[in-house]
Enzyme design. Structure first.
Site, mmCIF file in Angstrom:
data_model
loop_
_atom_site.group_PDB
_atom_site.id
_atom_site.type_symbol
_atom_site.label_atom_id
_atom_site.label_comp_id
_atom_site.label_asym_id
_atom_site.label_seq_id
_atom_site.Cartn_x
_atom_site.Cartn_y
_atom_site.Cartn_z
ATOM 1 N N GLU A 1 16.674 -64.657 6.406
ATOM 2 C CA GLU A 1 15.376 -65.280 6.650
ATOM 3 C C GLU A 1 15.089 -65.281 8.149
ATOM 4 O O GLU A 1 16.002 -65.267 8.973
ATOM 5 C CB GLU A 1 15.334 -66.728 6.134
ATOM 6 C CG GLU A 1 15.390 -66.870 4.628
ATOM 7 C CD GLU A 1 15.246 -68.317 4.167
ATOM 8 O OE1 GLU A 1 14.785 -69.169 4.967
ATOM 9 O OE2 GLU A 1 15.591 -68.600 3.010
ATOM 10 N N ASP B 1 18.393 -66.487 10.302
ATOM 11 C CA ASP B 1 19.496 -66.793 9.392
ATOM 12 C C ASP B 1 20.233 -65.520 9.012
ATOM 13 O O ASP B 1 19.623 -64.540 8.567
ATOM 14 C CB ASP B 1 18.969 -67.484 8.127
ATOM 15 C CG ASP B 1 18.445 -68.877 8.410
ATOM 16 O OD1 ASP B 1 18.684 -69.394 9.518
ATOM 17 O OD2 ASP B 1 17.784 -69.454 7.519
ATOM 18 N N LYS C 1 14.883 -67.078 -5.098
ATOM 19 C CA LYS C 1 14.326 -68.206 -4.358
ATOM 20 C C LYS C 1 12.815 -68.075 -4.204
ATOM 21 O O LYS C 1 12.272 -66.962 -4.138
ATOM 22 C CB LYS C 1 14.987 -68.341 -2.989
ATOM 23 C CG LYS C 1 14.975 -67.109 -2.105
ATOM 24 C CD LYS C 1 15.854 -67.341 -0.875
ATOM 25 C CE LYS C 1 15.973 -66.110 -0.016
ATOM 26 N NZ LYS C 1 16.866 -66.308 1.149
ATOM 27 N N LYS D 1 10.172 -66.119 4.535
ATOM 28 C CA LYS D 1 10.972 -65.252 3.667
ATOM 29 C C LYS D 1 10.545 -63.793 3.803
ATOM 30 O O LYS D 1 11.380 -62.889 3.769
ATOM 31 C CB LYS D 1 10.832 -65.696 2.206
ATOM 32 C CG LYS D 1 11.175 -67.157 1.910
ATOM 33 C CD LYS D 1 12.618 -67.472 2.147
ATOM 34 C CE LYS D 1 12.992 -68.842 1.570
ATOM 35 N NZ LYS D 1 12.284 -69.974 2.204
ATOM 36 N N ARG E 1 24.458 -73.153 -1.831
ATOM 37 C CA ARG E 1 23.550 -73.262 -0.686
ATOM 38 C C ARG E 1 24.256 -73.906 0.500
ATOM 39 O O ARG E 1 24.912 -74.924 0.366
ATOM 40 C CB ARG E 1 22.323 -74.091 -1.057
ATOM 41 C CG ARG E 1 21.507 -73.500 -2.194
ATOM 42 C CD ARG E 1 20.459 -74.471 -2.683
ATOM 43 N NE ARG E 1 21.058 -75.688 -3.242
ATOM 44 C CZ ARG E 1 20.364 -76.754 -3.639
ATOM 45 N NH1 ARG E 1 19.050 -76.758 -3.517
ATOM 46 N NH2 ARG E 1 20.980 -77.806 -4.133
ATOM 47 N N ARG F 1 26.147 -73.005 8.515
ATOM 48 C CA ARG F 1 25.938 -74.042 7.488
ATOM 49 C C ARG F 1 26.748 -73.645 6.260
ATOM 50 O O ARG F 1 26.403 -72.691 5.565
ATOM 51 C CB ARG F 1 24.447 -74.176 7.205
ATOM 52 C CG ARG F 1 23.683 -74.655 8.453
ATOM 53 C CD ARG F 1 22.224 -74.334 8.408
ATOM 54 N NE ARG F 1 21.995 -72.894 8.334
ATOM 55 C CZ ARG F 1 20.805 -72.351 8.101
ATOM 56 N NH1 ARG F 1 19.757 -73.111 7.929
ATOM 57 N NH2 ARG F 1 20.683 -71.035 8.048
ATOM 58 N N ARG G 1 22.717 -70.024 11.462
ATOM 59 C CA ARG G 1 21.401 -70.191 12.078
ATOM 60 C C ARG G 1 21.507 -69.845 13.560
ATOM 61 O O ARG G 1 22.215 -70.509 14.322
ATOM 62 C CB ARG G 1 20.919 -71.623 11.892
ATOM 63 C CG ARG G 1 19.752 -72.059 12.798
ATOM 64 C CD ARG G 1 18.478 -71.243 12.613
ATOM 65 N NE ARG G 1 18.025 -71.183 11.253
ATOM 66 C CZ ARG G 1 17.257 -72.127 10.683
ATOM 67 N NH1 ARG G 1 16.904 -73.185 11.371
ATOM 68 N NH2 ARG G 1 16.872 -71.983 9.433
ATOM 69 N N ASN H 1 12.955 -67.813 10.348
ATOM 70 C CA ASN H 1 12.237 -69.085 10.299
ATOM 71 C C ASN H 1 11.421 -69.278 11.572
ATOM 72 O O ASN H 1 11.957 -69.232 12.675
ATOM 73 C CB ASN H 1 13.238 -70.233 10.146
ATOM 74 C CG ASN H 1 14.010 -70.141 8.845
ATOM 75 O OD1 ASN H 1 13.566 -70.634 7.815
ATOM 76 N ND2 ASN H 1 15.160 -69.492 8.881
#
Length: 315
Positions: A281, A273, A160, A125, A233, A225, A210, A283
């Site tokens: 984000e 993301d 979050k 994050k 979400r 997504r 993603r 990742n």
């Protein structure tokens, strides 16, 4: 090559969608040997090397009963051609301890992917802070007063935790501020824990994209997504629908700019993301999405990744 995957218990894998499984499958197809262990199996003693109790496995090709165990043995991590760190979050103290053991293994000659130091230095994050030009409005705090001011400024926000995955613990608060205080207390544990707040991006209806970055280069397809029903979400673990789409020119430019900074630091694999045009984000622990892109488009992301691992080992 001899490859060691450090991951969650393999019995918990859902082979029909698991990215680590697709890596193993492609590696075995090329004749590479596969071994696995969990972070809890890593150990070091002065005068010796970082060791692990590893399980040698072979994939069966049957996704319901996808592996057979060939044997179990104690080996130094330096005996493998590459060690792939694929442990899912939480990014907690035990994860940090594992990266220190893996970094010691590097000093002893092991090649670890992604770099343990880079994993520690780029919490998923918080890594976005380095790339503010690509972010929407974002706040990192533990202060309820900060959150109230941010909400008053932006109206609709998402809150979050910093150490979660798969959409766990994500809350959306509308302009009315309903339950904002309670949600803040839940995330900051009454002032003890730092968390993240971001302006809600309505483009989420088109999906949380993603982007897979391999050695600084984005794959040609992304996995959008898309939230379902009343869910905010898009995470697949939270019921989102994964739809593979061609990478846009705008997202390619963003991905390349970030990848060219992070790949030289030892981040061979990144899951970036993006919602709309805003990065949310970065990742680096165990990015996913390989299987969905492969199944829907035929773009062989696992092969691109194993290509990169082979190049890294040859260097």
């Amino acid at each position: 090559m001899k490859l060691l995957f450090v991951a969650d218990p393999i019995e918990s894998f859902k082979a029909y969608k698991d990215t680590t499984y697709t890596m193993m499958r492609e590696a075995q197809r090329r004749g590479h040997a596969i071994a696995v262990c969990e972070p809890r199996h890593l150990r070091w003693q002065s005068g010796g090397q970082v060791m692990a109790q590893v399980r040698d496995i072979r994939l069966t090709g049957n996704e319901d009963d996808w592996f057979t165990e060939v044997g179990t043995r104690d080996l130094a991590l330096s005996e493998f051609d590459a060690v792939l760190m694929r442990k899912d979050p939480p990014f907690d103290a035990e994860f940090i301890y594992a990266t220190h053991l893996l970094e010691q293994a590097e000093r002893e000659g092991a090649r670890v992917i992604n770099s343990p130091q880079a994993l520690r230095n780029h919490p998923e994050k918080l890594a976005v802070m380095e790339f503010q030009q690509y972010l929407g409005p974002t706040l990192v705090t533990r202060s309820p007063e900060d959150v109230k001011r941010f909400h008053a400024e932006h109206g609709e926000i998402v809150l979050k935790p910093l150490d979660g995955m798969g959409g766990m613990g994500i809350f959306r608060v509308g302009p009315d501020g309903l339950n904002l205080g309670s949600i803040t207390e839940t995330l900051n544990h009454h002032g003890a824990t730092t968390f993240m707040v971001q302006k809600f991006l309505p483009e989420i209806v088109a999906g949380d994209k993603r982007i897979i970055l391999i050695d600084g280069q984005p794959a040609p397809y992304v996995l959008a997504r898309i939230p379902q029903g009343s869910e905010v979400r898009g995470n697949l673990a939270a019921g989102g629908k994964g739809v593979a789409q061609p990478l846009t020119d705008t997202d390619r430019a963003t991905a390349l700019a970030i990848g060219q900074v992070l790949a030289p630091r030892g981040l061979l694999l990144i899951g970036l993301d993006i919602i709309g045009t805003k990065v949310t984000e970065i990742n680096v622990t165990s990015p996913t999405g390989f299987r969905e892109i492969l199944d829907q488009t035929g773009c062989d992301v696992p092969a691109l990744f194993v290509d990169a691992v082979e190049r890294a080992v040859a260097r």
